[in-house]
Design a protein around this motif. Sequence first.
Motif, short mmCIF file in Angstrom:
data_model
loop_
_atom_site.label_atom_id
_atom_site.label_comp_id
_atom_site.label_asym_id
_atom_site.label_seq_id
_atom_site.Cartn_x
_atom_site.Cartn_y
_atom_site.Cartn_z
N VAL A 210 -2.10 -31.16 27.86
CA VAL A 210 -2.74 -30.04 27.52
C VAL A 210 -2.07 -29.00 28.00
O VAL A 210 -1.48 -28.79 29.08
N THR A 211 -1.93 -27.94 27.18
CA THR A 211 -1.33 -26.74 27.22
C THR A 211 -2.05 -25.64 27.99
O THR A 211 -3.39 -25.37 27.82
N LEU A 212 -1.37 -25.18 29.06
CA LEU A 212 -2.14 -24.33 30.08
C LEU A 212 -2.58 -22.99 29.34
O LEU A 212 -1.48 -22.37 28.58
N GLU A 213 -3.81 -22.28 29.69
CA GLU A 213 -4.03 -21.02 28.94
C GLU A 213 -4.59 -20.21 30.06
O GLU A 213 -5.20 -20.70 31.25
N GLU A 214 -4.20 -19.01 29.94
CA GLU A 214 -4.44 -17.99 31.01
C GLU A 214 -5.74 -17.75 31.38
O GLU A 214 -6.29 -17.95 32.31
N ALA A 215 -6.46 -17.75 30.16
CA ALA A 215 -8.06 -17.64 30.49
C ALA A 215 -8.78 -18.74 31.24
O ALA A 215 -9.72 -18.50 31.96
N GLU A 216 -8.46 -19.82 30.75
CA GLU A 216 -8.96 -20.91 31.53
C GLU A 216 -8.62 -21.25 32.80
O GLU A 216 -9.53 -21.34 33.56
N HIS A 217 -7.40 -20.98 33.22
CA HIS A 217 -7.22 -20.98 34.53
C HIS A 217 -7.75 -19.88 35.36
O HIS A 217 -8.27 -20.06 36.68
N MET A 218 -8.02 -18.66 34.83
CA MET A 218 -8.39 -17.51 35.62
C MET A 218 -10.09 -18.00 35.75
O MET A 218 -10.72 -17.58 36.86
N LEU A 219 -10.45 -18.27 34.60
CA LEU A 219 -12.18 -18.69 34.76
C LEU A 219 -12.32 -19.67 35.76
O LEU A 219 -13.21 -19.64 36.56
N ALA A 220 -11.41 -20.81 35.88
CA ALA A 220 -11.58 -21.77 36.87
C ALA A 220 -11.23 -21.30 38.31
O ALA A 220 -12.22 -21.56 39.03
N THR A 221 -10.50 -20.51 38.53
CA THR A 221 -10.21 -20.10 39.92
C THR A 221 -11.44 -19.11 40.14
O THR A 221 -11.56 -19.00 41.46
N ARG A 222 -11.97 -18.42 39.44
CA ARG A 222 -13.21 -17.59 39.56
C ARG A 222 -14.29 -18.51 39.99
O ARG A 222 -15.04 -18.23 40.64
N LEU A 223 -14.50 -19.45 39.48
CA LEU A 223 -15.50 -20.38 39.49
C LEU A 223 -15.48 -20.94 40.88
O LEU A 223 -16.81 -21.06 41.57
N TRP A 224 -14.34 -21.41 41.38
CA TRP A 224 -14.19 -21.63 42.94
C TRP A 224 -14.27 -20.63 43.85
O TRP A 224 -14.26 -20.69 44.79
N GLN A 225 -14.50 -19.24 43.34
CA GLN A 225 -14.39 -17.86 44.05
C GLN A 225 -13.15 -18.00 44.84
O GLN A 225 -13.05 -17.53 45.98
N ASN A 226 -11.90 -18.41 44.32
CA ASN A 226 -10.63 -18.42 45.05
C ASN A 226 -10.17 -16.87 44.55
O ASN A 226 -10.07 -16.69 43.62
N THR A 227 -9.95 -16.20 45.69
CA THR A 227 -9.53 -14.76 45.48
C THR A 227 -8.16 -14.42 45.65
O THR A 227 -7.76 -13.22 45.61
N ALA A 228 -7.15 -15.60 45.55
CA ALA A 228 -5.83 -15.34 45.99
C ALA A 228 -5.11 -14.52 44.86
O ALA A 228 -5.21 -14.63 43.69
N LYS A 229 -4.35 -13.43 45.33
CA LYS A 229 -3.98 -12.22 44.45
C LYS A 229 -2.98 -12.86 43.44
O LYS A 229 -2.98 -12.36 42.40
N VAL A 230 -2.18 -14.00 43.67
CA VAL A 230 -1.13 -14.46 42.76
C VAL A 230 -1.78 -15.17 41.58
O VAL A 230 -0.93 -15.25 40.67
N HIS A 231 -2.87 -15.35 41.66
CA HIS A 231 -3.83 -16.04 40.39
C HIS A 231 -4.21 -15.13 39.27
O HIS A 231 -4.64 -15.25 38.27
N PHE A 232 -4.33 -13.72 39.92
CA PHE A 232 -5.03 -12.75 38.77
C PHE A 232 -4.21 -11.49 38.68
O PHE A 232 -4.25 -10.97 37.66
N ASP A 233 -3.57 -11.15 39.72
CA ASP A 233 -2.95 -9.59 39.36
C ASP A 233 -1.45 -10.06 39.21
O ASP A 233 -0.67 -10.43 39.88
N ALA A 234 -1.04 -9.48 37.68
CA ALA A 234 0.32 -9.98 37.43
C ALA A 234 1.37 -8.85 37.98
O ALA A 234 2.44 -9.04 37.96
N THR A 235 0.86 -7.92 38.67
CA THR A 235 1.81 -6.77 39.45
C THR A 235 2.16 -7.33 40.96
O THR A 235 2.97 -6.82 41.58
N PHE A 236 1.41 -8.61 41.35
CA PHE A 236 1.64 -9.12 42.51
C PHE A 236 3.06 -9.91 42.88
O PHE A 236 3.49 -10.20 43.81
N ARG A 237 3.41 -10.55 41.80
CA ARG A 237 4.67 -11.56 41.65
C ARG A 237 5.90 -10.36 41.12
O ARG A 237 5.54 -9.85 39.98
N PRO A 238 6.99 -10.69 41.52
CA PRO A 238 8.19 -9.73 40.89
C PRO A 238 8.41 -10.13 39.49
O PRO A 238 8.96 -9.20 38.59
#
Length: 344
Positions: A210-238
């Motif tokens: 399965v090829t990873l999709e940005e939208a699916e990953h963020m939908l899943a992470t929000r579904l679990w109410q996981n708020t870790a910045k590295v998964h959403f904020d593209a400015t958080f990683r160098p």
Amino acid sequence: MGKTNPGRFFEDYRVGEVIAHAVPRTVAEGERALYHALYPARHALYSSDMFAQDCGLESAPLDDLAAFHVVFGKTVPDISLNAVANLGYAEGRWLAPVWPGDTLNSVSEVIGLKQNSNGKSGVVYVRTTGLNQNGEPVLEYVRWVMVRKRDLDAQAPETVIPELRTVVDPADLVIPEGLDFTGYNFALAGEPHRWGDYEIGEKIDHVDGVTLEEAEHMLATRLWQNTAKVHFDATFRPDGQRLIYGGHIISLARALSFNGLANAQMIVGLNGGAHANPAFSGLTVKAWSEVLDKAETPAPGVGALRLRLVATKDGADPFALKGEDGKYKPEVLLDLDYWALIPT
């Protein structure tokens, strides 16, 4: 100002501290539908009430990893909001099925601390318990996380590294009440292979990818109410990339393992796990498994397999894991060690 929460940093933790995590979550059939839309999940016990009833359960529970992600997600604002990486798992046990309509919340105890030699971060060990609306534990596990320091001059705490079992003893696995595989329908489950057909040391290539999709990953992470910045904020990683949530890779690999392990119906123990290398959108994930051990259980017709589940990038050598230096090969994304229940 003053009302927002920047999250905890390494120096904010104390061994023995118990953290009750906010925002209980009621899960329902929509949770299952979204989980099955995000992953190619099709184990029969979690897909069909009738199949589950024929196996002695009242109905189909929520997928075991969906329950894990909900419990895990509750802990993120307090444990890993400022994490550099989630490093590992141990001593995980599923203690009771989670049914649609249950409300889950999480409590964690800090059981270890170790500042890293660079003085910029440290490792926090926590034991988390997921509870339902009746206060009954449904899941417990240990994880350790590398967390940034806020104040680089803050004094290092006394190092406490907990002693953790490398494997959950099969005698300590909790079999759901009433589970009975003596009338198991292999045709409806999708494969004929039972407990006795698997040999210790056997490796299984699960074939599909399965090829990873940005939208699916963020939908899943929000579904679990996981708020870790590295998964959403593209400015958080160098590197400007959003890190794919490790739980997304776990569920994806578990779903891919259906091809060859369709009858490994329930995950009941988590012995260990490592997110070996980061995953980003655009990668194609494949998976393979190794049978590490087998055990009998007291439940009628129910056996347990200890399985290593490995997720890799497409193009990896078959059954690639570690190099001669003992480190994970760069194409390995996940190495997960778990117990699953399967008909004998």
